[in-house]
Design an enzyme around this catalytic site. Structure first.
Site, PDB file in Angstrom:
ATOM      1  N   ASP A   9      13.824   4.928  -8.773  1.00 17.20           N
ATOM      2  CA  ASP A   9      13.192   3.612  -8.705  1.00 17.20           C
ATOM      3  C   ASP A   9      14.274   2.537  -8.786  1.00 17.20           C
ATOM      4  O   ASP A   9      15.224   2.575  -8.016  1.00 17.20           O
ATOM      5  CB  ASP A   9      12.158   3.500  -9.831  1.00 17.20           C
ATOM      6  N   GLU A  64       0.819  -1.215   0.000  1.00 15.31           N
ATOM      7  CA  GLU A  64       0.000   0.000   0.000  1.00 15.31           C
ATOM      8  C   GLU A  64       0.855   1.269   0.000  1.00 15.31           C
ATOM      9  O   GLU A  64       0.332   2.382  -0.086  1.00 15.31           O
ATOM     10  CB  GLU A  64      -0.935   0.008   1.215  1.00 15.31           C
TER      11      GLU A  64
END
Length: 286
Positions: free
Chosen positions: A193, A116
């Site tokens: 990333d 999440e």
């Protein structure tokens, strides 16, 4: 430099590209897909995983090791079967494995994260000869990289939401030392990333929301920037016959309808040439 479009897959969260043999392997984490693309023939194979899948790496046994949500598994491409090696974070059912790198000794460093993206439940683990142990890195919401220097001297850990990368010395037994600041980014560049190291120890980073991939020398100086027609660049792999072709995965995740219409190639795979070749890929020792 501008990246060129290579392959249409429309991945929700394309990630984990790696060049193995004559093929590019990568995953779509959220759609539970594992891909193999052979550029020379233009053929693409896809397997469905039983859980979200973060990465794939070759094993010395001739099969693959993949990072499923619950832990590392063996994967046999010929049968499509998955066999569990270890269970990770059993007490954190919302966690998943996210990114990984195999070092020159065949050990795999891999990270976990809260799916999440809200809780600091992510850690970095080491898989070595079939045994898993947690490293001393601080808990993180989204772990990325890790990238390992080709001489196994250092590991680069990406804290995506903090927009920082730290460098950690690696001891002979795989123990990580304290983190030294390596890079920090502003909001204008997007979020760092996936990361990899090339044969000279340069660090390639995909920038989520940054429309780019960039290479940084071992001293932190930016040496290359490649622009993309899509915002979410997740990770770069180096491969091809001479190791000087880059492949990059991207993502549709987080883009609204207007952005998806404007970025029709979001989630696809892109390519561009590089000057510094890939570091040798060592099969995992597990």
């Amino acid at each position: 430099m501008e990246a060129s479009h290579l392959l249409s897959v429309g991945a929700e969260l394309g990630e984990g590209p790696v060049w193995i043999g004559d093929a590019l392997w990568f995953v779509d984490i959220k759609r539970l897909h594992l891909y193999r693309h052979r550029p020379e023939s233009g053929t693409t194979d896809r397997w469905d995983a039983p859980e979200m899948v973060g990465w794939v790496l070759p094993s010395h046994r001739g099969d693959m090791i993949v990072g499923l949500q619950s832990g590392p598994h063996r994967f046999a491409p010929d049968t499509g079967s998955f066999t569990r090696i270890a269970t990770i974070d059993a007490d954190l059912p919302d966690n998943r494995l996210n990114d990984a790198a195999v070092d020159a000794r065949g050990s795999i460093f891999f990270g976990t994260m809260d799916n999440e993206e809200t809780r600091p439940n992510g850690c970095v683990y080491l898989l070595d000869h079939g045994a898993v142990r947690k490293t001393v890195l601080d808990a993180t919401i989204i772990t990325n990289g890790p990238a390992v220097a080709p001489d196994c001297s250092h590991l680069f850990h990406v804290d995506t939401l903090a927009r920082t990368i730290t460098r950690h010395a690696i001891a002979g037994d795989g123990t990580l030392g304290p983190g030294d600041p390596f890079l920090a980014f502003s909001g204008d560049e997007g979020h760092p990333d996936g990361a990899i190291c090339d044969s000279e120890g340069g660090v390639w980073i995909g920038f989520y929301g940054g429309w780019a991939a960039r290479r940084y020398a071992p001293d932190g100086t930016m040496t290359d920037e490649v622009r993309f027609p899509v915002a979410n660049v997740t990770k770069v792999a180096l491969g091809g016959p001479d190791g000087r072709t880059a492949y990059a995965t991207t993502a549709r995740q987080g883009l609204d309808a207007a952005a998806l219409e404007a970025q029709s190639l979001a989630g696809d795979v892109f390519t561009f040439p590089v000057a510094v070749a890939a570091a040798p890929l060592v099969p995992a020792n597990s």
